[in-house]
Design an enzyme around this catalytic site. Structure first.
Site, PDB file in Angstrom:
ATOM      1  N   HIS A 216      -2.960  48.574   1.964  1.00 36.11           N
ATOM      2  CA  HIS A 216      -2.374  50.123   2.270  1.00 36.11           C
ATOM      3  C   HIS A 216      -2.971  50.825   3.025  1.00 36.11           C
ATOM      4  O   HIS A 216      -2.768  51.178   4.293  1.00 36.11           O
ATOM      5  CB  HIS A 216      -2.607  50.948   1.168  1.00 36.11           C
ATOM      6  CG  HIS A 216      -1.906  50.656  -0.497  1.00 36.11           C
ATOM      7  ND1 HIS A 216      -1.757  48.905  -0.750  1.00 36.11           N
ATOM      8  CD2 HIS A 216      -0.833  50.821  -0.796  1.00 36.11           C
ATOM      9  CE1 HIS A 216      -1.455  48.995  -1.693  1.00 36.11           C
ATOM     10  NE2 HIS A 216      -0.441  50.176  -2.116  1.00 36.11           N
ATOM     11  N   HIS A 256      -8.193  50.701  -6.125  1.00 36.25           N
ATOM     12  CA  HIS A 256      -9.179  50.291  -5.404  1.00 36.25           C
ATOM     13  C   HIS A 256     -10.535  50.808  -6.116  1.00 36.25           C
ATOM     14  O   HIS A 256     -11.057  52.320  -6.083  1.00 36.25           O
ATOM     15  CB  HIS A 256      -9.050  50.257  -3.978  1.00 36.25           C
ATOM     16  CG  HIS A 256      -8.097  49.285  -3.690  1.00 36.25           C
ATOM     17  ND1 HIS A 256      -8.064  48.338  -3.090  1.00 36.25           N
ATOM     18  CD2 HIS A 256      -6.445  49.376  -3.110  1.00 36.25           C
ATOM     19  CE1 HIS A 256      -7.330  47.552  -2.784  1.00 36.25           C
ATOM     20  NE2 HIS A 256      -5.787  48.103  -3.056  1.00 36.25           N
ATOM     21  N   ASP A 260     -13.242  48.477  -0.774  1.00 39.33           N
ATOM     22  CA  ASP A 260     -12.212  48.501  -0.113  1.00 39.33           C
ATOM     23  C   ASP A 260     -11.413  49.817   1.038  1.00 39.33           C
ATOM     24  O   ASP A 260     -11.157  49.209   2.242  1.00 39.33           O
ATOM     25  CB  ASP A 260     -11.060  48.254  -1.640  1.00 39.33           C
ATOM     26  CG  ASP A 260     -11.914  47.302  -2.511  1.00 39.33           C
ATOM     27  OD1 ASP A 260     -12.644  46.633  -1.725  1.00 39.33           O
ATOM     28  OD2 ASP A 260     -11.605  47.205  -4.240  1.00 39.33           O
TER      29      ASP A 260
END
Length: 301
Positions: A216, A256, A260
């Site tokens: 993302h 996450h 990350d």
């Protein structure tokens, strides 16, 4: 060293440099003069010395080559140090950070093997996690909005290639997601406790996903960097703000770990740079036509 060895005088001279206003630590070799009486081969240097070059290397060299001279730090003055602290304070801050975290790392108690990982982002977003856990509808709405944002990233990246004919962002995304798949499969992190999933979150349908690193965030960075390259600064700012909000939501839902997200930012920058180098390399191979993912013949036909 043979007495018959050919010797060449190589002079090194001192030049000013904008780093500290006095000198640099480079080496300059004064070459020959061109037709305009300009020296060829000059580079920045720190001192004025002369050395003898022979068939076997430099006579003043140590260990079969190199320069025998004073160490750079022996020429530093208090003025140089003040200059560095004043005008290069960012590296100084990182130097202080290095010392600080060396102390933290060597005195910190390790997390036991059977314990949950400690994540500072989870600590900061603890209240958000409780709110979303108590309000599934709000969690679903935020997940849906996040999925829309992922769709915006994807649309822009594909658009730059299919419509504008610029493949860099698309190549960067391909590099990034392939690397993410390799790393994510190689080290499969456990799903964080208190994870709040949603059927409308991306990937849609509560399917499994790799935690490391965040696609993302990386995808948003790739799109934002391309926008800045094309001077679409306002759109890039919007994407950056949405990326921050997305990161907060991912921490709040425990989707996450903090690492990350941080690596996702770096990955976006890295793979955008690699895609640029790939374009440059391919352009040099095809000097007459430049870089294109599509054959020039197909464009003519």
């Amino acid at each position: 060293m043979s007495a018959a060895a050919a010797e060449t005088d190589v002079s090194l001279r001192r030049r000013s440099n904008s780093l500290n206003g006095n000198h640099t630590n480079g080496v300059a070799i004064d070459g020959t003069l061109d037709n305009n009486n300009r020296r060829v081969g000059d580079t920045n240097t720190h001192m004025d010395i002369s050395a003898k070059k022979t068939d076997n290397g430099y006579a003043n060299g140590v260990g079969g080559g190199g320069w025998r001279s004073k160490a750079s730090f022996t020429t530093w003055t208090a003025r140089d140090i003040v200059y560095v602290v004043r005008y290069h304070w960012i590296p100084c801050m990182f130097a202080a950070g290095l010392l600080f975290f060396m102390g933290v790392e060597y005195t910190l108690q390790m997390i036991p093997a059977r314990s949950e990982p400690f994540d500072l982002g989870f600590v900061v977003t603890r209240s958000l996690n409780r709110v979303l856990a108590s309000s599934p509808d709000l969690n679903t709405v935020l997940a849906a909005l996040n999925t829309v944002f992922v769709g915006m990233q994807t649309t822009y990246i594909v658009w730059t290639w299919l419509v504008e004919g610029r493949a860099r962002a698309t190549i960067a995304a391909l590099f990034m997601f392939t690397c993410r798949g390799i790393l994510g499969y190689s080290t499969q992190l456990p799903l964080p406790q208190d994870f709040l999933g949603s059927g409308v979150d991306f990937p849609v349908g509560n399917v499994s996903f790799f935690l490391f690193f965040s696609g993302h965030v990386a995808g948003s960075m790739i799109a934002s960097l391309d926008m800045r390259r094309m001077q679409r600064l306002r759109l890039a700012m919007v994407f950056d703000i949405l990326n921050v909000l997305q990161s907060i939501r991912l921490l709040g839902t425990r989707g996450h770990y903090t690492i990350d997200l941080a690596v996702g930012v770096g990955a976006g920058i890295l793979f955008d740079s690699l895609a640029g180098k790939y374009e440059e390399m391919m352009s040099k191979r095809h000097l007459g036509t430049g870089f294109s993912l599509i054959s020039k013949d197909s464009l003519v036909n």
